[in-house]
Scaffold this motif. Structure first.
Motif, PDB file in Angstrom:
ATOM      1  N   ASP A  24      12.560 -19.557 -52.651  1.00  0.00           N
ATOM      2  CA  ASP A  24      12.712 -20.866 -52.014  1.00  0.00           C
ATOM      3  C   ASP A  24      13.666 -20.852 -50.816  1.00  0.00           C
ATOM      4  O   ASP A  24      13.807 -21.867 -50.132  1.00  0.00           O
ATOM      5  N   MET A  25      14.322 -19.735 -50.574  1.00  0.00           N
ATOM      6  CA  MET A  25      15.267 -19.670 -49.442  1.00  0.00           C
ATOM      7  C   MET A  25      14.517 -19.374 -48.152  1.00  0.00           C
ATOM      8  O   MET A  25      13.712 -18.449 -48.089  1.00  0.00           O
ATOM      9  N   LYS A  26      14.825 -20.185 -47.132  1.00  0.00           N
ATOM     10  CA  LYS A  26      14.185 -19.967 -45.832  1.00  0.00           C
ATOM     11  C   LYS A  26      14.681 -18.642 -45.254  1.00  0.00           C
ATOM     12  O   LYS A  26      13.903 -17.786 -44.859  1.00  0.00           O
ATOM     13  N   PHE A 276      22.071 -23.311 -58.565  1.00  0.00           N
ATOM     14  CA  PHE A 276      20.774 -22.968 -57.979  1.00  0.00           C
ATOM     15  C   PHE A 276      19.625 -23.874 -58.449  1.00  0.00           C
ATOM     16  O   PHE A 276      18.788 -24.280 -57.628  1.00  0.00           O
ATOM     17  N   PRO A 277      19.552 -24.212 -59.740  1.00  0.00           N
ATOM     18  CA  PRO A 277      18.464 -25.110 -60.145  1.00  0.00           C
ATOM     19  C   PRO A 277      18.526 -26.473 -59.428  1.00  0.00           C
ATOM     20  O   PRO A 277      17.481 -27.083 -59.176  1.00  0.00           O
ATOM     21  N   PHE A 278      19.724 -26.956 -59.117  1.00  0.00           N
ATOM     22  CA  PHE A 278      19.824 -28.206 -58.355  1.00  0.00           C
ATOM     23  C   PHE A 278      19.553 -27.946 -56.877  1.00  0.00           C
ATOM     24  O   PHE A 278      18.917 -28.760 -56.200  1.00  0.00           O
ATOM     25  N   LEU A 279      20.026 -26.822 -56.398  1.00  0.00           N
ATOM     26  CA  LEU A 279      19.829 -26.462 -54.989  1.00  0.00           C
ATOM     27  C   LEU A 279      18.335 -26.344 -54.663  1.00  0.00           C
ATOM     28  O   LEU A 279      17.921 -26.568 -53.522  1.00  0.00           O
ATOM     29  N   ARG A 280      17.545 -26.010 -55.672  1.00  0.00           N
ATOM     30  CA  ARG A 280      16.109 -25.874 -55.397  1.00  0.00           C
ATOM     31  C   ARG A 280      15.518 -27.201 -54.926  1.00  0.00           C
ATOM     32  O   ARG A 280      14.607 -27.221 -54.112  1.00  0.00           O
ATOM     33  N   HIS A 281      16.060 -28.318 -55.423  1.00  0.00           N
ATOM     34  CA  HIS A 281      15.553 -29.622 -54.971  1.00  0.00           C
ATOM     35  C   HIS A 281      15.999 -29.915 -53.542  1.00  0.00           C
ATOM     36  O   HIS A 281      15.338 -30.656 -52.823  1.00  0.00           O
ATOM     37  N   THR A 282      17.120 -29.347 -53.158  1.00  0.00           N
ATOM     38  CA  THR A 282      17.570 -29.457 -51.767  1.00  0.00           C
ATOM     39  C   THR A 282      16.660 -28.620 -50.871  1.00  0.00           C
ATOM     40  O   THR A 282      16.208 -29.075 -49.810  1.00  0.00           O
ATOM     41  N   LEU A 283      16.377 -27.405 -51.317  1.00  0.00           N
ATOM     42  CA  LEU A 283      15.552 -26.484 -50.510  1.00  0.00           C
ATOM     43  C   LEU A 283      14.104 -26.953 -50.412  1.00  0.00           C
ATOM     44  O   LEU A 283      13.476 -26.838 -49.365  1.00  0.00           O
ATOM     45  N   THR A 284      13.564 -27.483 -51.509  1.00  0.00           N
ATOM     46  CA  THR A 284      12.130 -27.780 -51.524  1.00  0.00           C
ATOM     47  C   THR A 284      11.810 -29.250 -51.265  1.00  0.00           C
ATOM     48  O   THR A 284      10.708 -29.574 -50.851  1.00  0.00           O
ATOM     49  N   GLU A 285      12.784 -30.138 -51.553  1.00  0.00           N
ATOM     50  CA  GLU A 285      12.495 -31.571 -51.375  1.00  0.00           C
ATOM     51  C   GLU A 285      13.504 -32.240 -50.456  1.00  0.00           C
ATOM     52  O   GLU A 285      13.445 -33.459 -50.275  1.00  0.00           O
ATOM     53  N   ARG A 290      25.847 -31.873 -52.349  1.00  0.00           N
ATOM     54  CA  ARG A 290      26.837 -30.895 -51.875  1.00  0.00           C
ATOM     55  C   ARG A 290      27.101 -29.880 -52.980  1.00  0.00           C
ATOM     56  O   ARG A 290      27.229 -30.243 -54.145  1.00  0.00           O
ATOM     57  N   PHE A 291      27.191 -28.617 -52.593  1.00  0.00           N
ATOM     58  CA  PHE A 291      27.471 -27.543 -53.546  1.00  0.00           C
ATOM     59  C   PHE A 291      28.781 -26.880 -53.136  1.00  0.00           C
ATOM     60  O   PHE A 291      28.878 -26.352 -52.024  1.00  0.00           O
ATOM     61  N   ILE A 292      29.763 -26.934 -54.024  1.00  0.00           N
ATOM     62  CA  ILE A 292      31.106 -26.481 -53.650  1.00  0.00           C
ATOM     63  C   ILE A 292      31.573 -25.332 -54.544  1.00  0.00           C
ATOM     64  O   ILE A 292      31.602 -25.466 -55.764  1.00  0.00           O
ATOM     65  N   GLN A 351      24.598 -15.713 -48.196  1.00  0.00           N
ATOM     66  CA  GLN A 351      23.596 -16.207 -47.240  1.00  0.00           C
ATOM     67  C   GLN A 351      23.584 -17.741 -47.216  1.00  0.00           C
ATOM     68  O   GLN A 351      23.497 -18.359 -46.152  1.00  0.00           O
ATOM     69  N   LEU A 352      23.690 -18.351 -48.386  1.00  0.00           N
ATOM     70  CA  LEU A 352      23.657 -19.815 -48.465  1.00  0.00           C
ATOM     71  C   LEU A 352      24.871 -20.430 -47.765  1.00  0.00           C
ATOM     72  O   LEU A 352      24.762 -21.477 -47.119  1.00  0.00           O
ATOM     73  N   LEU A 353      26.008 -19.780 -47.888  1.00  0.00           N
ATOM     74  CA  LEU A 353      27.210 -20.271 -47.213  1.00  0.00           C
ATOM     75  C   LEU A 353      27.037 -20.150 -45.702  1.00  0.00           C
ATOM     76  O   LEU A 353      27.353 -21.076 -44.945  1.00  0.00           O
ATOM     77  N   LYS A 354      26.497 -19.027 -45.283  1.00  0.00           N
ATOM     78  CA  LYS A 354      26.239 -18.782 -43.865  1.00  0.00           C
ATOM     79  C   LYS A 354      25.305 -19.850 -43.302  1.00  0.00           C
ATOM     80  O   LYS A 354      25.463 -20.312 -42.164  1.00  0.00           O
ATOM     81  N   ASP A 355      24.344 -20.258 -44.115  1.00  0.00           N
ATOM     82  CA  ASP A 355      23.356 -21.244 -43.681  1.00  0.00           C
ATOM     83  C   ASP A 355      23.818 -22.682 -43.880  1.00  0.00           C
ATOM     84  O   ASP A 355      23.040 -23.625 -43.671  1.00  0.00           O
ATOM     85  N   GLY A 356      25.061 -22.855 -44.337  1.00  0.00           N
ATOM     86  CA  GLY A 356      25.596 -24.213 -44.481  1.00  0.00           C
ATOM     87  C   GLY A 356      25.056 -24.980 -45.676  1.00  0.00           C
ATOM     88  O   GLY A 356      25.225 -26.192 -45.771  1.00  0.00           O
ATOM     89  N   LEU A 357      24.420 -24.295 -46.597  1.00  0.00           N
ATOM     90  CA  LEU A 357      23.875 -24.971 -47.778  1.00  0.00           C
ATOM     91  C   LEU A 357      24.900 -25.085 -48.899  1.00  0.00           C
ATOM     92  O   LEU A 357      24.718 -25.848 -49.845  1.00  0.00           O
TER      93      LEU A 357
END
Lengths: 454, 454
Positions: A24-26, A276-285, A290-292, A351-357
């Motif tokens: 799911d990561m771009k 990550f399971p919550f982040l998937r809704h950010t990535l896909t929907e 915020r993930f800290i 990578q996710l931090l680099k991408d601001g996620l």
């Protein structure tokens, strides 16, 4: 109407698959490189060291869902699903409009989330026909979890435990032995790596780097034996996603969805496991959450490190990992949150931090214990010093919500309890603990040594 | 079909009443006597020391059900209902046709069942307008639980901790301090009783008897302050019946009813807490169930003591209790199951044993640890040394069932975990532990001193 305090799931509701976020990561994590050839590693390259199934999982970028073997799921039933808890008493103490929830991984029989991956790794080793496993452990959380898991699946385990911890943390050592593991203080005379270290520095108190070399050496030379690792790597975080997948169902029972998800950060498996399971809704929907990550101010790889290829271990034996790092020669201060004393971050989170996620905050040692004591006095559970970092970050966000007058829903991971770390609380309560300042020069002198690959 | 491992209850299913067994007993316990007048005690006689509500509960022989205050029930929700667990792995290791279940009280944030009564007692003190509580603690389980409970209800707590434990068990001491309690090593200079002891024996390492005197003295002299006790007395066992009442519902979920119910035995509150709700069906419907207490062979009041009026404390300050006792001057060997080192049994269990409704077995220290390690290696939870006695008795019954080829359903109480007692396991694993033999003369020399009232 009675307010629900703990949201529970039945055994049937324990998830049947782990979640692999990479598909799911771009921007995928950059490849792991062979340190000599600088070529991207293939699963086969990892087979001599790791169980083949986990080596495959490590580099799997295509399968979003990985089935949890029924034997592992049966073992999970000894303590899962863990409760999701609404922290009403903490909210009240903070006088905050925020709703605070925590996932309570401290109820595992080993006292932390580490068991989620230990059981999976022991199972895959057993399935492959292995009879032995080796690993290293510092503070002892991972070694403890793997001792439990190898006993459950009928494997022999040898743990190389950093000598100073072996002597200073006898409770965790005895726990491992109670579950049948052989625990050897490292450096030891049982390996060439250990012998070399001892001949050079007979009084050496040990390091994770040396312990890793000893454990890998034994795994390579013993028939039917492989090595296991308890954090940093992708397959470990994969196994930990059981935390977030359960939490997702439980938040739904509570009728809420988190605005903020928080985890303490060592190598990344507990943070990734919840988020990550919550982040998937950010990535896909495109869901806004915020993930800290909450890391120690004395080991600030995500807030002050650099993004570069670096070794996973102090000695430089591992492949090169693309990650936020303080340099593998960085020696963290001797804080009590031993599980957060690691120089680098896993490749996915990097990578996710680099991408601001993902965001990163740092927490000072004294602030983590202040938060830990407040949590113990309100919610009743004495948190592990590591988990206290997540609590401190949660409190900061809850107070911000109060200041702004916005009700936020905050979810954090209580990765473990602190019952075997009471000496740390004793030191805090008697005023003997300190913060550790770290200058930019302290950081640069280690990161400057890294080979510039990116 | 998937086998259920853990039987859970929702928060709504947490019982709303405790069960008082006395109204259902054909032979009531004999009265508690004033040591001077030998007259039966009235609740008012206890008011100066105990909260009035618990003094009333102590002597209540008429109300079968006592409502659990909603404030206490809200606190129970932090960890209750505790799981009922089917011990499949232990059954398999024993190759027994028996079905073994255990109630897992170790999941409480203090690590044992003690919290069930601590919360109730703290609540009643608060409700009465008190601001302080005192208590004593030996190994620290009760002091820990009461520290948690007084923090929850906003009371100050002073714990007199037996000096040798204060020094040898720093983890439990720090736990109490983390929850805000003032912990004083006993004997201390803060009381007349302590000063007297210290002037006579400056190096005295302390005893429960001295600590009780200090705690009572402070309670009597401090405004808005009373004293609390964690075992032996009827009101403590009453609060612990929450364990058995939950277990009853959970056994029904499992579609079974126990043939045998087992608990380790110190003063009796964990055994009574689990067994009385089941025993009520024996008393009122004639259901055939065996109830087995498991006491240490080195402190065998139920298997080898006498039934007589005796003091509850070493020093002889308490009222006279009709009980099975080894004599209040009996000094148990220094076994690791500190919570079972008590010379007498509560009055209700004593009467039930006398009437043949309860059985007693004794367990040697080494056998308790052998059972504890087998349990840790099969079910994954390291049991408290106390609870390991119940496990040993359970294993004996399961092996008997195997020998006889009869499938029995056995239920025992896992009263606590052993994570803070790992030094005991270390000693066992390294062969340093021993059994303690006790001759009939050893017992007689203490029981012979008792005044013959019955």
């Amino acid at each position: 109407m009675e307010k629900t305090k703990r949201f529970l799931l039945s055994e049937k509701e324990i998830p049947e698959q782990w979640y692999n976020i990479v598909p799911d990561m771009k921007n995928k994590p950059m490849p792991i490189l062979h340190p000599g050839t600088k070529q991207a590693l293939k699963p086969e390259d990892l087979y001599p060291i790791f169980a083949e199934a986990v080596a495959d999982q490590e580099l799997n970028q295509t399968d979003r869902w990985i089935a949890i073997p029924s034997e592992v799921r049966d073992q999970y039933k000894h303590y899962r699903a863990t409760p999701l808890v609404r922290a009403y008493s903490l909210e009240k103490a903070l006088d905050t409009p925020a709703h605070i929830y925590f996932k309570n991984e401290s109820v595992s029989p080993v006292g932390s989330h580490k068991l989620n991956s230990a059981l999976a790794q022991a199972y895959y080793c057993k399935q492959e026909g292995l009879t032995h496993i080796t690993t290293e452990t510092g503070a002892g959380q991972w070694g403890t979890a793997l001792s439990y898991a190898t006993k459950a699946f009928g494997l022999d385990l040898t743990v190389y435990m950093v000598k100073i911890s072996y002597e200073q943390k006898p409770y965790r050592r005895s726990l491992m032995q109670t579950w049948g593991a052989k625990v050897i203080p490292s450096p030891s005379n049982t390996t060439k790596a250990g012998q070399k270290t001892l001949s050079e520095t007979p009084d050496y108190q040990g390091s994770l780097g040396t312990a890793i070399s000893e454990a890998i050496e034994v795994a390579m030379q013993t028939p039917n034996c492989k090595y296991t690792l308890g954090s940093v790597l992708n397959h470990v975080t994969l196994h930990q996603t059981i935390i977030g997948l359960e939490a997702e169902k439980q938040m739904a029972l509570a009728g809420e969805y988190p605005d903020i998800v928080i985890g303490c950060f060592g190598g990344g498996s507990n943070f990734g496991g919840l988020s990550f399971p919550f982040l998937r809704h950010t990535l896909t929907e495109g869901r806004k959450t915020r993930f800290i990550t909450a890391e120690p101010a004395s080991c600030p790889k995500l807030t002050r490190g650099i993004f570069q290829y670096d070794f996973g271990d102090e000695a430089g034996y591992t492949p090169l990992l693309p990650m936020f790092t303080l340099g593998h020669t960085f020696t963290p201060a001797n804080i009590h949150a031993g599980g957060l004393r690691y120089h680098g971050a896993g490749t996915i989170v990097s990578q996710l931090l680099k991408d601001g996620l993902v965001e990163a905050v740092d927490i000072r040692q004294l602030d983590s214990f202040t938060a830990g004591v407040l949590f113990a006095q309100t919610e009743g559970i004495v948190p592990a010093p590591e988990s206290a970092h997540a609590i401190a970050a949660t409190i900061n966000e809850a107070l911000k919500a109060k200041e702004e007058g916005t009700p936020k829903t905050i979810l954090f991971n209580l990765s473990g309890h602190g019952l075997i770390d009471m000496s740390a609380y004793e030191q805090y309560l008697s005023g003997k603990l300190q913060n550790y300042a770290l200058s930019d020069e302290d950081i640069a002198k280690n990161t400057d040594k890294l080979e510039k690959i990116i």
